[in-house]
Design a protein around this motif. Structure first.
Motif, PDB file in Angstrom:
ATOM      1  N   LYS A  16    -107.708 100.370  54.248  1.00 52.83           N
ATOM      2  CA  LYS A  16    -107.225  99.787  55.514  1.00 52.83           C
ATOM      3  C   LYS A  16    -105.970 100.504  56.020  1.00 52.83           C
ATOM      4  O   LYS A  16    -105.920 100.965  57.158  1.00 52.83           O
ATOM      5  CB  LYS A  16    -106.869  98.292  55.329  1.00 52.83           C
ATOM      6  N   THR A  17    -104.963 100.574  55.152  1.00 50.91           N
ATOM      7  CA  THR A  17    -103.685 101.130  55.596  1.00 50.91           C
ATOM      8  C   THR A  17    -103.816 102.612  55.928  1.00 50.91           C
ATOM      9  O   THR A  17    -103.246 103.087  56.912  1.00 50.91           O
ATOM     10  CB  THR A  17    -102.607 100.885  54.513  1.00 50.91           C
ATOM     11  N   THR A  18    -104.598 103.324  55.131  1.00 52.78           N
ATOM     12  CA  THR A  18    -104.808 104.759  55.389  1.00 52.78           C
ATOM     13  C   THR A  18    -105.416 104.947  56.780  1.00 52.78           C
ATOM     14  O   THR A  18    -104.978 105.806  57.549  1.00 52.78           O
ATOM     15  CB  THR A  18    -105.720 105.344  54.291  1.00 52.78           C
ATOM     16  N   LEU A  39     -99.134  93.578  59.242  1.00 52.55           N
ATOM     17  CA  LEU A  39     -99.177  92.145  58.898  1.00 52.55           C
ATOM     18  C   LEU A  39     -99.268  91.923  57.390  1.00 52.55           C
ATOM     19  O   LEU A  39     -99.355  90.790  56.933  1.00 52.55           O
ATOM     20  CB  LEU A  39    -100.362  91.471  59.608  1.00 52.55           C
ATOM     21  N   ASP A  40     -99.270  93.029  56.637  1.00 50.94           N
ATOM     22  CA  ASP A  40     -99.323  92.908  55.175  1.00 50.94           C
ATOM     23  C   ASP A  40     -97.892  92.895  54.644  1.00 50.94           C
ATOM     24  O   ASP A  40     -97.142  93.841  54.885  1.00 50.94           O
ATOM     25  CB  ASP A  40    -100.095  94.106  54.599  1.00 50.94           C
ATOM     26  N   PRO A  41     -97.490  91.831  53.929  1.00 52.31           N
ATOM     27  CA  PRO A  41     -96.109  91.772  53.414  1.00 52.31           C
ATOM     28  C   PRO A  41     -95.750  92.946  52.504  1.00 52.31           C
ATOM     29  O   PRO A  41     -94.570  93.235  52.296  1.00 52.31           O
ATOM     30  CB  PRO A  41     -96.052  90.452  52.641  1.00 52.31           C
ATOM     31  N   GLU A  43     -96.146  95.912  53.351  1.00 55.13           N
ATOM     32  CA  GLU A  43     -95.577  96.859  54.327  1.00 55.13           C
ATOM     33  C   GLU A  43     -95.847  98.326  54.034  1.00 55.13           C
ATOM     34  O   GLU A  43     -95.017  99.190  54.336  1.00 55.13           O
ATOM     35  CB  GLU A  43     -94.065  96.619  54.488  1.00 55.13           C
ATOM     36  N   ASN A  44     -96.996  98.640  53.480  1.00 54.86           N
ATOM     37  CA  ASN A  44     -97.334 100.049  53.227  1.00 54.86           C
ATOM     38  C   ASN A  44     -97.505 100.824  54.542  1.00 54.86           C
ATOM     39  O   ASN A  44     -97.209 102.024  54.602  1.00 54.86           O
ATOM     40  CB  ASN A  44     -98.650 100.173  52.438  1.00 54.86           C
ATOM     41  N   PHE A  45     -97.981 100.150  55.571  1.00 56.83           N
ATOM     42  CA  PHE A  45     -98.181 100.800  56.875  1.00 56.83           C
ATOM     43  C   PHE A  45     -96.819 101.230  57.438  1.00 56.83           C
ATOM     44  O   PHE A  45     -96.613 102.402  57.776  1.00 56.83           O
ATOM     45  CB  PHE A  45     -98.898  99.821  57.809  1.00 56.83           C
ATOM     46  N   ILE A  86    -103.339  97.294  64.158  1.00 60.13           N
ATOM     47  CA  ILE A  86    -102.891  96.137  63.370  1.00 60.13           C
ATOM     48  C   ILE A  86    -103.484  96.233  61.966  1.00 60.13           C
ATOM     49  O   ILE A  86    -104.700  96.138  61.787  1.00 60.13           O
ATOM     50  CB  ILE A  86    -103.345  94.825  64.048  1.00 60.13           C
ATOM     51  N   ASP A  87    -102.606  96.440  60.998  1.00 58.18           N
ATOM     52  CA  ASP A  87    -103.051  96.521  59.594  1.00 58.18           C
ATOM     53  C   ASP A  87    -102.913  95.129  58.980  1.00 58.18           C
ATOM     54  O   ASP A  87    -101.843  94.530  59.036  1.00 58.18           O
ATOM     55  CB  ASP A  87    -102.172  97.530  58.844  1.00 58.18           C
ATOM     56  N   CYS A  88    -103.995  94.629  58.424  1.00 55.45           N
ATOM     57  CA  CYS A  88    -104.009  93.246  57.919  1.00 55.45           C
ATOM     58  C   CYS A  88    -103.911  93.203  56.397  1.00 55.45           C
ATOM     59  O   CYS A  88    -104.282  94.151  55.717  1.00 55.45           O
ATOM     60  CB  CYS A  88    -105.278  92.543  58.385  1.00 55.45           C
TER      61      CYS A  88
HETATM   62 MG   LIG Z   1    -103.019  98.133  52.821  1.00 55.94          MG
END
Ligand SMILES: [Mg+2]
Ligand SMILES: Nc1ncnc2c1ncn2[C@@H]1O[C@H](COP(=O)(O)OP(=O)(O)O)[C@@H](O)[C@H]1O
Length: 207
Positions: A16-18, A39-41, A43-45, A86-88
Motif C-alpha cells: 500500500k505505502t509503496t 492515515l496509518d499511525p 506514518e511510513n508514507f 490516501i494511504d490507509c
Molecule cells: Mg503501509
C-alpha cells in the motif's frame, strides 16, 4: 484535473505505502500537486516523503508536495492539477472508512501473500457503505519474482473466480524499496519495461 485515490487492504505488508509513494512522486514529476494523506499511525508514507524531500535534487518538486498526517488538517488548494493520495492503515477502522469516503477511486494492492486477498469482500462491502460502487474499486497486483508481475496460482484463481477488476499488474522490483528508503526517485535505475505498468496506472488514474 482533480482526483483522489485511497489505497486500502486489511492486510499489512502488501504494498500500500509503496504504491502511495510511487503515485505521489509521479504526480510531482508531472507538475501536479500531490496531497499526501497518511492515515496509518505508523506514518511510513509521511516518512518516505520526508526522505524524498530531504534530497537536494528533489527540491524543485517540493512546492507541489502537501503531506498530511493523521492528526493534521488537509489544506487542499482551490486550483491547479491535484492528486490526493490516501494511504490507509492495515485495518478496516474509522481512518480507513474516512479515506474511502474522501476518495473517488479505491485501489487494493494484492501481493503473493494469500492473506492479502482472502476476505476482500469485507473491504468491498465497507467501500459500498462509504458510497462507492463496485466500479470504483480495483485491485493492483504485485508479482513475487524479481522483475515479474506473475502471481501465484492460488491468488490468480481467487481474482478470476470473483471477477475482481484489476487496475494494474505491477512487477516486483527490489530496487524500488532501496530507492524509496534513500529518498531517490522510485524509478531510479529501473529499466523502462519494469516502470511502464506503474506509469500506465498513474495515467489511467489521472486521465
Ligand atoms: Mg503501509
Ligand atoms: N513493487 C514492489 N517491488 C518490490 N518491493 C515492493 C513492491 N511493493 C512493495 N514492496 C515491498 O513490500 C514491503 C511491504 O510494502 P509496503 O508498501 O510497506 O506495504 P503496506 O503499506 O501494505 O504495509 C516493503 O518491503 C516494500 O518495499
Amino acid at each position: 484535473m482533480r482526483k483522489s485515490v485511497a489505497i486500502v487492504n486489511r492486510k499489512g505488508g502488501v504494498g500500500k505505502t509503496t504504491l502511495a509513494v510511487i503515485l505521489a512522486e509521479q504526480a510531482l514529476l508531472k507538475g501536479v500537486t500531490a496531497v499526501c494523506v497518511d492515515l496509518d499511525p505508523q506514518e511510513n508514507f509521511i516518512d518516505s516523503l520526508s526522505f524524498f524531500a530531504g534530497r537536494k535534487e528533489n527540491e524543485r518538486y517540493l512546492d507541489k508536495l502537501i503531506p498530511c498526517g493523521i492528526h493534521d488538517k488537509v489544506e487542499i488548494p482551490d486550483d491547479g492539477d491535484i492528486l490526493i493520495v490516501i494511504d490507509c492503515p492495515p485495518a478496516l477502522e474509522d481512518a480507513t472508512m474516512k479515506g474511502m469516503k474522501l476518495a473517488d477511486k479505491i485501489l487494493v494492492p494484492v501481493m503473493s501473500d494469500i492473506f492479502s486477498i482472502l476476505n476482500l469482500e469485507v473491504v468491498f462491502k465497507q467501500a459500498e457503505d462509504c458510497g462507492k460502487s463496485r466500479n470504483d474499486i480495483s485491485l493492483v497486483t504485485i508479482g513475487y519474482k524479481q522483475g515479474g508481475a506473475t502471481l501465484p496460482s492460488s491468488i490468480r484463481s481467487n481474482i478470476d473466480k470473483r471477477n475482481y477488476k484489476v487496475a494494474a499488474e505491477l512487477p516486483v522490483h527490489k530496487t524500488i524499496a532501496v530507492n524509496i528508503a534513500s529518498g531517490k526517485k522510485w524509478s531510479n535505475g529501473i529499466d523502462m519495461k519494469f516502470r511502464r505498468p506503474f506509469f500506465e496506472l498513474y495515467n489511467d488514474l489521472t486521465a
